[in-house]
Enzyme design. Sequence first.
Site, PDB file in Angstrom:
ATOM      1  N   TYR A  65      -4.816  -0.754  -9.705  1.00 27.30           N
ATOM      2  CA  TYR A  65      -5.728   0.220 -10.305  1.00 27.30           C
ATOM      3  C   TYR A  65      -5.584   0.164 -11.838  1.00 27.30           C
ATOM      4  CZ  TYR A  65      -7.799   4.650 -11.667  1.00 27.30           C
ATOM      5  OH  TYR A  65      -8.561   5.605 -12.268  1.00 27.30           O
ATOM      6  N   ASP A  92       0.929   3.175  -3.330  1.00 29.09           N
ATOM      7  CA  ASP A  92      -0.271   3.962  -3.629  1.00 29.09           C
ATOM      8  C   ASP A  92      -1.187   3.822  -2.423  1.00 29.09           C
ATOM      9  OD1 ASP A  92      -2.812   4.782  -4.431  1.00 29.09           O
ATOM     10  OD2 ASP A  92      -2.529   4.125  -6.503  1.00 29.09           O
ATOM     11  N   LYS A  99      -9.897  10.866  -4.262  1.00 31.55           N
ATOM     12  CA  LYS A  99     -10.691   9.900  -3.504  1.00 31.55           C
ATOM     13  C   LYS A  99     -10.865  10.377  -2.057  1.00 31.55           C
ATOM     14  CE  LYS A  99     -10.286   7.903  -7.491  1.00 31.55           C
ATOM     15  NZ  LYS A  99      -9.241   6.932  -7.802  1.00 31.55           N
TER      16      LYS A  99
HETATM   17  C1  LIG Z   1      -8.330   6.718  -8.841  1.00 31.76           C
HETATM   18  C2  LIG Z   1      -7.071   6.028  -8.516  1.00 31.76           C
HETATM   19  C3  LIG Z   1      -5.884   6.378  -9.154  1.00 31.76           C
HETATM   20  C4  LIG Z   1      -5.813   7.410 -10.259  1.00 31.76           C
HETATM   21  O1  LIG Z   1      -6.098   8.681  -9.797  1.00 31.76           O
HETATM   22  P1  LIG Z   1      -6.754   9.858 -10.691  1.00 31.76           P
HETATM   23  O2  LIG Z   1      -6.895  10.958  -9.717  1.00 31.76           O
HETATM   24  O3  LIG Z   1      -8.049   9.329 -11.211  1.00 31.76           O
HETATM   25  O4  LIG Z   1      -5.790  10.130 -11.788  1.00 31.76           O
HETATM   26  C5  LIG Z   1      -4.723   5.718  -8.776  1.00 31.76           C
HETATM   27  N1  LIG Z   1      -4.753   4.752  -7.825  1.00 31.76           N
HETATM   28  C6  LIG Z   1      -5.889   4.395  -7.196  1.00 31.76           C
HETATM   29  C7  LIG Z   1      -5.831   3.337  -6.160  1.00 31.76           C
HETATM   30  C8  LIG Z   1      -7.077   5.010  -7.529  1.00 31.76           C
HETATM   31  O5  LIG Z   1      -8.203   4.630  -6.912  1.00 31.76           O
END
Ligand SMILES: *Cc1c(COP(=O)(O)O)cnc(C)c1O
Length: 393
Positions: free
Chosen positions: A112, A184, A209
């Site tokens: 990311y 993640d 997300k």
């Molecule tokens: C969007 C995203 C992030 C960061 O998250 P935020 O809520 O925008 O701070 C981290 N990892 C992945 C895989 C993401 O899609």
Amino acid sequence: MASTISKHDTATQTMNFATRAIHVGQRPDPATGATIPPIHVTTTYTQQAPGQNKGYDYSRSINPTRENLEAVLASIENGAAAASFASGLAATTAIFHNLKPGDNVVAYSDLYGGTYRLMENVFRHWGLDARYTDDNTPESFKQHIDGNTRLVWLETPTNPLLRLLDIQAIADIAHDAGAKLAVDNTFATPVLQKPIDLGADYVVHSTTKYIGGHSDVVGGAVICRTAEDFEPVAYYQNAAGGVSGPFDCYLTHRGIKTLSIRLERHCHNAMRIAEHFEHHPKLESLAYPGLQNHPDHELAKRQMSAFGGIVTIVVKGGRDGAFTMSQRTRLFSLAESLGGVESLVNHPAIMTHGSIPVEIRESRGITDGLLRLSVGIEDADDLIADLEQALDF
Ligand SMILES: *Cc1c(COP(=O)(O)O)cnc(C)c1O
């Protein structure tokens, strides 16, 4: 203090995923019987005598609405405890802050963009050394790890190229070297993949997300396998203060209740789209881990219960092709982010991954013709028709 799974949840803890997603952290309000617990907006709590309270003193430190969200997050990821943060990157920061200057982190290069930026432009100045491998095999991680490696950082499936990393094998390698493994899990969600069961020490989410799921709340979370690993995360959450607010916690928690049925539809629709467009004459390539020809399909079958809601395409004609198509869709909104009920199309080179220097980005395969589709839960036939008409130029 962030919460561990609270007492009222013990009855539901042994139940299956979809039940826990709806019941953990949802005890009816003891004051009124309200089935849905109220949103606790209070910043402070009235004390009987100085220092004598009901376990709540100040809402940065503890808040019942956040506690409920943390309880369900810990439960659905099979962790000991969870801490909720104001964004996914705030959650990621909590893990990096557990390290010391001079420590190093090993990560896969297709990462990311914001995580990469955080490692390179914030934590590198502070003394963190990040190393990236371009090879997704466990052996390659082994080669990059040395005596200073304290953390291995994975995203799987990766963003936006949708390669898979073998969580269990990499967890073993990290642990043998005395390092922790953080995954993640934003793309897969615990519906499709449970990193802690595969050996991860930390799970991180951008709850913005799929977990929130409706593109209306920004948030993040850290879930720890053990109470021992959780202690410094909880301490950091209170000490640094990047907590999520009560309304955000409520919305995120509401999203979790439909997570498993939403993911079913996301995966179904994404597979339909992948199969339909796999050999489309206007596309140079299409990547979806559910397709037989995906390089990591076997690992995907082993590690995930289904293949996710993201499909990546490379439009013929490079930048012009991708620009034209992404402006012609009617249902797929041209937007950053992913994981909401509505379908989105994103141009990573300019949008989500714009913070990665161009040479590095291109060497990693994030070319100007590449588009990432976040397939929503609309009717699959309507989505296919929309993409067909968008490619008809
Ligand atoms: C969007 C995203 C992030 C960061 O998250 P935020 O809520 O925008 O701070 C981290 N990892 C992945 C895989 C993401 O899609």
